[in-house]
Design an enzyme around this catalytic site. Structure first.
Site, PDB file in Angstrom:
ATOM      1  N   GLU A   2       5.806   1.007  81.327  1.00 64.95           N
ATOM      2  CA  GLU A   2       5.626  -0.362  81.828  1.00 64.95           C
ATOM      3  C   GLU A   2       4.267  -0.549  82.489  1.00 64.95           C
ATOM      4  O   GLU A   2       3.704  -1.645  82.470  1.00 64.95           O
ATOM      5  CB  GLU A   2       6.746  -0.742  82.801  1.00 64.95           C
ATOM      6  CG  GLU A   2       8.111  -0.912  82.153  1.00 64.95           C
ATOM      7  CD  GLU A   2       8.888   0.390  81.999  1.00 64.95           C
ATOM      8  OE1 GLU A   2       8.300   1.468  82.269  1.00 64.95           O
ATOM      9  OE2 GLU A   2      10.063   0.339  81.605  1.00 64.95           O
ATOM     10  N   PHE A  51      23.764   0.147  89.454  1.00 64.90           N
ATOM     11  CA  PHE A  51      22.925   0.963  88.585  1.00 64.90           C
ATOM     12  C   PHE A  51      21.622   0.225  88.253  1.00 64.90           C
ATOM     13  O   PHE A  51      21.648  -0.920  87.825  1.00 64.90           O
ATOM     14  CB  PHE A  51      23.676   1.308  87.290  1.00 64.90           C
ATOM     15  CG  PHE A  51      22.837   2.110  86.338  1.00 64.90           C
ATOM     16  CD1 PHE A  51      22.378   3.378  86.687  1.00 64.90           C
ATOM     17  CD2 PHE A  51      22.484   1.596  85.101  1.00 64.90           C
ATOM     18  CE1 PHE A  51      21.589   4.115  85.819  1.00 64.90           C
ATOM     19  CE2 PHE A  51      21.690   2.330  84.224  1.00 64.90           C
ATOM     20  CZ  PHE A  51      21.236   3.594  84.585  1.00 64.90           C
ATOM     21  N   MET A  57     -15.440  11.578  90.325  1.00 66.76           N
ATOM     22  CA  MET A  57     -15.906  10.801  91.462  1.00 66.76           C
ATOM     23  C   MET A  57     -15.485  11.439  92.787  1.00 66.76           C
ATOM     24  O   MET A  57     -16.240  11.449  93.754  1.00 66.76           O
ATOM     25  CB  MET A  57     -15.379   9.362  91.366  1.00 66.76           C
ATOM     26  CG  MET A  57     -15.932   8.445  92.423  1.00 66.76           C
ATOM     27  SD  MET A  57     -17.737   8.362  92.371  1.00 66.76           S
ATOM     28  CE  MET A  57     -17.995   6.888  91.391  1.00 66.76           C
TER      29      MET A  57
HETATM   30  C1  LIG Z   1      -4.194   6.231  90.519  1.00 65.00           C
HETATM   31  C2  LIG Z   1      -5.375   6.796  91.234  1.00 65.00           C
HETATM   32  N1  LIG Z   1      -5.287   7.991  91.851  1.00 65.00           N
HETATM   33  C3  LIG Z   1      -6.350   8.503  92.495  1.00 65.00           C
HETATM   34  C4  LIG Z   1      -7.536   7.823  92.530  1.00 65.00           C
HETATM   35  C5  LIG Z   1      -8.730   8.401  93.272  1.00 65.00           C
HETATM   36  N2  LIG Z   1      -9.819   8.669  92.327  1.00 65.00           N
HETATM   37  C6  LIG Z   1     -10.846   7.807  92.154  1.00 65.00           C
HETATM   38  S1  LIG Z   1     -11.904   8.320  90.972  1.00 65.00           S
HETATM   39  C7  LIG Z   1     -11.037   9.721  90.703  1.00 65.00           C
HETATM   40  C8  LIG Z   1     -11.466  10.727  89.683  1.00 65.00           C
HETATM   41  C9  LIG Z   1     -11.375  10.206  88.324  1.00 65.00           C
HETATM   42  O1  LIG Z   1     -11.611  11.262  87.441  1.00 65.00           O
HETATM   43  P1  LIG Z   1     -11.856  10.971  85.919  1.00 65.00           P
HETATM   44  O2  LIG Z   1     -10.806  10.059  85.406  1.00 65.00           O
HETATM   45  O3  LIG Z   1     -12.019  12.251  85.189  1.00 65.00           O
HETATM   46  O4  LIG Z   1     -13.209  10.136  85.915  1.00 65.00           O
HETATM   47  P2  LIG Z   1     -14.668  10.620  86.388  1.00 65.00           P
HETATM   48  O5  LIG Z   1     -14.830  10.223  87.813  1.00 65.00           O
HETATM   49  O6  LIG Z   1     -14.715  12.101  86.208  1.00 65.00           O
HETATM   50  O7  LIG Z   1     -15.585   9.889  85.492  1.00 65.00           O
HETATM   51  C10 LIG Z   1      -9.922   9.777  91.535  1.00 65.00           C
HETATM   52  C11 LIG Z   1      -8.955  10.886  91.570  1.00 65.00           C
HETATM   53  C12 LIG Z   1      -7.576   6.569  91.900  1.00 65.00           C
HETATM   54  N3  LIG Z   1      -8.674   5.810  91.902  1.00 65.00           N
HETATM   55  N4  LIG Z   1      -6.501   6.088  91.237  1.00 65.00           N
END
Ligand SMILES: Cc1ncc(C[n+]2csc(CCOP(=O)(O)OP(=O)(O)O)c2C)c(N)n1
Lengths: 574, 175
Positions: free
Chosen positions: A66, A128, A486
C-alpha cells in the site's frame, strides 16, 4: 449529468433503480471526477469496493504494497496536477498508507485515500483488522471522514475531491465501513460543495500587492524565492514575466525546481543545504526577499538567525498559516501564486536598479558552479549530466531520498515545470520507484527516469513487479554506493567517521533482481558503459534497470552544515 | 496573563480530537478547554485557555485552528470586552462547629454550600478564574478534600466577534 445508475438486479423493467450501493456510489463518483487511474490493494474490508470496481472501466494498478500505491498516486498527482486516488483495506492496509499520507501532507499533493473499515456494528470492539485510521491520520491529512451511512457518501466524496485539490492541496482520507459499502442509497452528485469552514483565499489583497510593488522600487538587492506553490498554481509563465519585467533574480527551493527555466540569465539555482553558493548568498544578503509559494523549510533557511536578516520579507502563500510561521514577514499576501503574479503584472512594474547586486551575483554564479572531480571512478554527478544530455533535459526525473537526490537536483537542470518528482518535506526513502510508476502513468508520453539509492530502492523494490506487468518504460538508475550514503556522509563529517549501521555489506545482485522481475538489467562501473547502457535503455520500450557502481566515499557538496547560517557553506570549490 | 480563544466548530464526532491533536502536534499547551452548545444548531463553542505567548505564536495558533476544516470562527477574546466565567466545586473538611465561619467566609464570593456531609461541605463557586483562585486559596487552610474546576468559558460583550478571522483573511496580518 453524470451516469447516475448502473442497472441493478432488483430494478423493475425499464425503470432504472436510483438506489445503488455505497460501493457503486464510489465508482460513480470516481467517474464523475474523471479519475483516470486508481492505485490500490484489496482486502476483506474493501471486498465490496473491489467488486464494484471489477470491470468498471477505470484502470486499477495493483502495487505490491500500500505504501507503493500512495507514493504512486503522489507521483501521478505531481506530474499531472490531478488528484491521485488510492484504495487500501482496513487495519494493516490503512496503516501502510501512513507514510505516504504524511509525505503528501508535507509536500501539498492532492490525494484522495479510501480505506475500508470494519462494519459500523463492531467499530470500537477491536474487531479483526480494525484500526482507528481516523485518529492515526488526523495530523497527516488535510481532512478525513468516516462515513456512517451510504446516503452521506456522495456528498463526502465530492467534498473530499474538492478539499484535496483546491487551496493548498493535500491528502484527504475517507474511511468506509464495510456495511456502508454494501448499504444502498440514492446517488446524487449534483449538489454543489458547501464547506463553510473551508474558504481558501485565492484572490490576493490588491493593497498588499501594491506594497510589494513599491518595495520592489526601493530595493537594491532583491531576490525571488520560488517554491512549489508556483507549480501548483501553474504560474511558471507569470513568474518568468514577473522576473523579466522587474529584472529580479530567482532562487528555487528543492520542490520548486522547474518553475523557472534553469538556463535563464536571471536564474541563480536551488537554495538550501545543498544549494548553490550564489543562491544562498543571495538569500543571505538580500534586502528584499519575495517568497512565492515556499514555506521556509529549515533545510532551505539554515539557521534562521542568519537567513535574509537584513531583508524586507514578502511572503505570498495560499495558506495563511505558513506566513510568519518560521520567518518574520513584513508584507504578507494570502492568495494563489498565479493570481498574485498576474495582479502585479497588471500594475506598473519597472526594472530594479540593482546593477551592482546583479554583477556581484553573476560573478558568484560563474565562480562557484556545482562541481565534482574526475578521479577514475564513476561519478554520480557525471551520470546525471549524461542522463540530462541523453534525454535533452526533457525527462521527468523522479528520485528517492539521499545523496543521489541532491546530485539529481544539482546536475539535472529543468527548463520546464512538472518534471521533477521528489520527496522534500518528509524525505521518504522508498518514495522513488513507486512515485516513478505514478509519474509515468500521469505523463505517458514522457521519458521517466527514476534515480534511487541502493538503500532506499530496497524499501519498495517489490514495485518492480508493476513496472514489468504494465510494461511501463521507466528507466531505473540505482546509485550503488554500498551504504546509506547521506547518513554515512554526516557520520564522516560530524561523527568522526564512526559509521554506525550505515555500510551495507551484503547487497543483492541488482541485475539478477531485475532479471527475476523480468526486467532487463545492466551493471556499469564506468562512464562510457553507463552512457551505452542508458542509450540502450532509452531505446527500449519497456522498463530497464541500470546499477551504477559509484565510489562509496563520494559526498554531496557544497553544504550548509546543520545549525549553520546559509552563508557558511563548505565544499564550495574542489 | 493567560490568553482566551473562543472557537466555533461544527458539532461533529472527532472535532475535539482534531483540535487537541493540532495543539499537541504544534507544541501549544492547553491550560483548559471547555466545549458546549451554542445558539446555532450543529455548532459548538470551544473556549481554550493557553498560557501567555508571543504575538507570532498566538497568531500561528489561531491560524492553525482556522485551518481546520471543521473550525468556523476563531476569536481571541483576551483583550476584548468579554465575560469569562468558571465554575468550581470544592469539598472542604468542615466539622459542624466550623460551618458558621465557613459560611461567612464564602459569602463575599457569592459562593454557596450545595452539599453537606458529616465531615465535609461542598461549595460551589462561579466567577472569573481569579476569583475562584482566591476562594480556593482561602479555603485551603481548612483542608480541601476534593476539587473540580470546569475551566473557563467566555463570550465577547460585543456580539460582533468575526473581526479576528476577517482580519486574517484580508491579508492584514499584524506584523
Ligand atoms: C524511511 C527513511 N528512513 C531513514 C531515512 C534517513 N536517511 C536519509 S538518507 C538515508 C540514506 C539513503 O541511502 P541510499 O538510499 O543508498 O541513498 P544515498 O544517500 O546513498 O544516495 C537515510 C537512511 C529516511 N530519509 N527515510
Amino acid at each position: 449529468m453524470s451516469a447516475l445508475v448502473q442497472p441493478t438486479s432488483n430494478q423493475t423493467a425499464g425503470v432504472p433503480d436510483p438506489w445503488i450501493t455505497g460501493a457503486e456510489m464510489l465508482v460513480e463518483a470516481l467517474r464523475s471526477e474523471g479519475v483516470e487511474v486508481i492505485f490500490g490493494y484489496p482486502g476483506g474490508a474493501v471486498l465490496p469496493l473491489y467488486d464494484a470496481l471489477y470491470e468498471c472501466g477505470i484502470p486499477h494498478v495493483l502495487t505490491r504494497h500500500e505504501q507503493g500505491a500512495i507514493h504512486a498516486a503522489e507521483g501521478y498527482a505531481r506530474v499531472s496536477g490531478k488528484t491521485g486516488v488510492v484504495i487500501a483495506t482496513s487495519g494493516p492496509g490503512a496503516t501502510n498508507l501512513v507514510t505516504g499520507l504524511a509525505d503528501a501532507m508535507l509536500d501539498s499533493l492532492p490525494i484522495v485515500a479510501i480505506t475500508g473499515q470494519v462494519p459500523t456494528s463492531v467499530i470500537g470492539s477491536d474487531a479483526f483488522q480494525e484500526t482507528s485510521i481516523i485518529s492515526i491520520s488526523t495530523p497527516i491529512t488535510k481532512h478525513n471522514y468516516q462515513v456512517r451511512t451510504a446516503q452521506e457518501l456522495p456528498g463526502i466524496l465530492k467534498e473530499a475531491f474538492h478539499i484535496a485539490s483546491t487551496g493548498r492541496p493535500g491528502p484527504v482520507l475517507i474511511d468506509i465501513p464495510k456495511d456502508v459499502a454494501n448499504a444502498s442509497g440514492i446517488f446524487d452528485y449534483q449538489e454543489p460543495v458547501q464547506v463553510p469552514g473551508y474558504q481558501p483565499t485565492i484572490k490576493p489583497n490588491q493593497m498588499q500587492l501594491r506594497k510589494v510593488v513599491s518595495a520592489i522600487r526601493a530595493a537594491k538587492k532583491p531576490v525571488i524565492l520560488a517554491g512549489a506553490g508556483v507549480l501548483h498554481a501553474k504560474a511558471h509563465e507569470s513568474l518568468r514575466q514577473f522576473a523579466e519585467q522587474t529584472q529580479i533574480p530567482v532562487v528555487h527551493t528543492l520542490l520548486g525546481l522547474g518553475g523557472f527555466p534553469a538556463d535563464h540569465s536571471l536564474y541563480l539555482g536551488m537554495g538550501g543545504m545543498h544549494g548553490s553558493l550564489v543562491a544562498n548568498m543571495a538569500l543571505y544578503e538580500t534586502d528584499l526577499l519575495i517568497n512565492i509559494g515556499a514555506r521556509f523549510d529549515d533545510r532551505l533557511t539554515g539557521n534562521l538567525q542568519y537567513f535574509a536578516k537584513n531583508a524586507v520579507v514578502v511572503h505570498i502563500d495560499i495558506d495563511p498559516a505558513e506566513i510568519g510561521k518560521n520567518v518574520r514577514t513584513h508584507i504578507p499576501v494570502v492568495g494563489d501564486a498565479g493570481e498574485s503574479l498576474k495582479s502585479m503584472l497588471d500594475m506598473e512594474l519597472t526594472p530594479v536598479q540593482a546593477d551592482e547586486w546583479m554583477a556581484y551575483l553573476l560573478q558568484l554564479r560563474d565562480e562557484y558552479p556545482f562541481w565534482y572531480q574526475q578521479d577514475g571512478t564513476l561519478k554520480p554527478q557525471r551520470v546525471m549530466e549524461i542522463v540530462h544530455q541523453q534525454t535533452q533535459g526533457e525527462a521527468v526525473v523522479v528520485t528517492d531520498v539521499g545523496q543521489h537526490q541532491m546530485w539529481a537536483a544539482q546536475f539535472y537542470p529543468f527548463n520546464g515545470p512538472h518534471r521533477w518528482v521528489t520527496s522534500g518535506g518528509l524525505g521518504t526513502m522508498g518514495f522513488g520507484l513507486p512515485a516513478a510508476i505514478g509519474a509515468q502513468l500521469g505523463a505517458p508520453d514522457r521519458t521517466v527516469v527514476a534515480i534511487v539509492g541502493d538503500a532506499g530502492f530496497q524499501m519498495t523494490l517489490q514495485e518492480l513487479s508493476v513496472l514489468a506487468e504494465s510494461q511501463l518504460p521507466v528507466k531505473v538508475i540505482i546509485f550503488n554506493n554500498h551504504s546509506l550514503g547521506m547518513v554515512r556522509q554526516w557520520q564522516e563529517l560530524f561523527y568522526e567517521g564512526r559509521y554506525s549501521e550505515t555500510l551495507l555489506s551484503n547487497q543483492p545482485d541488482f541485475v539478477k533482481l531485475a532479471d527475476a522481475y523480468h526486467i532487463p538489467g545492466f551493471r556499469v562501473e564506468g562512464e562510457e558503459d553507463f552512457a551505452r547502457a542508458l542509450q540502450a535503455g532509452l531505446a527500449t520500450d519497456g522498463p530497464v534497470l541500470i546499477e551504477c557502481r559509484i565510489n562509496p566515499e563520494e559526498n554531496v557538496f557544497p553544504m550548509v552544515a546543520p545549525g549553520k547560517g546559509i552563508h557558511e557553506m563548505v565544499g564550495v570549490k574542489p | 496573563m493567560n490568553r482566551i480563544v473562543s472557537v466555533i466548530v461544527n458539532n461533529k464526532p472527532g472535532v475535539l480530537n482534531r483540535v487537541t491533536a493540532m495543539f499537541m502536534r504544534r507544541g501549544f499547551n492547553i491550560q483548559s478547554i471547555t466545549v458546549g452548545a451554542t445558539e446555532a444548531e450543529g455548532q459548538s463553542r470551544m473556549t481554550i485557555v493557553v498560557a501567555d505567548m508571543d504575538e507570532p505564536d498566538i497568531e500561528q495558533m489561531m491560524k492553525q485552528l482556522h485551518k481546520q476544516i471543521d473550525v468556523l470562527k476563531v476569536t481571541e477574546v483576551t483583550e476584548q470586552p468579554m465575560v469569562a466565567r468558571e465554575l468550581a466545586l470544592i469539598r472542604v473538611h468542615s466539622p459542624v462547629p466550623t460551618r458558621g465561619v465557613l459560611s461567612t467566609l464564602i459569602d463575599p464570593f457569592r459562593a454557596t454550600i450545595i452539599d453537606v456531609g458529616v465531615e465535609t461541605v461542598t461549595i460551589q463557586s462561579v466567577g472569573k478564574p481569579e476569583k475562584v483562585d482566591a476562594l480556593i486559596a482561602l479555603l485551603r487552610p481548612y483542608g480541601i478534600k476534593e476539587l473540580a474546576r470546569t475551566g473557563v468559558t467566555a463570550l465577547s460583550r460585543d456580539s460582533d466577534t468575526v473581526g479576528e478571522v476577517a482580519r486574517l483573511q484580508a491579508n492584514t496580518l499584524s506584523l
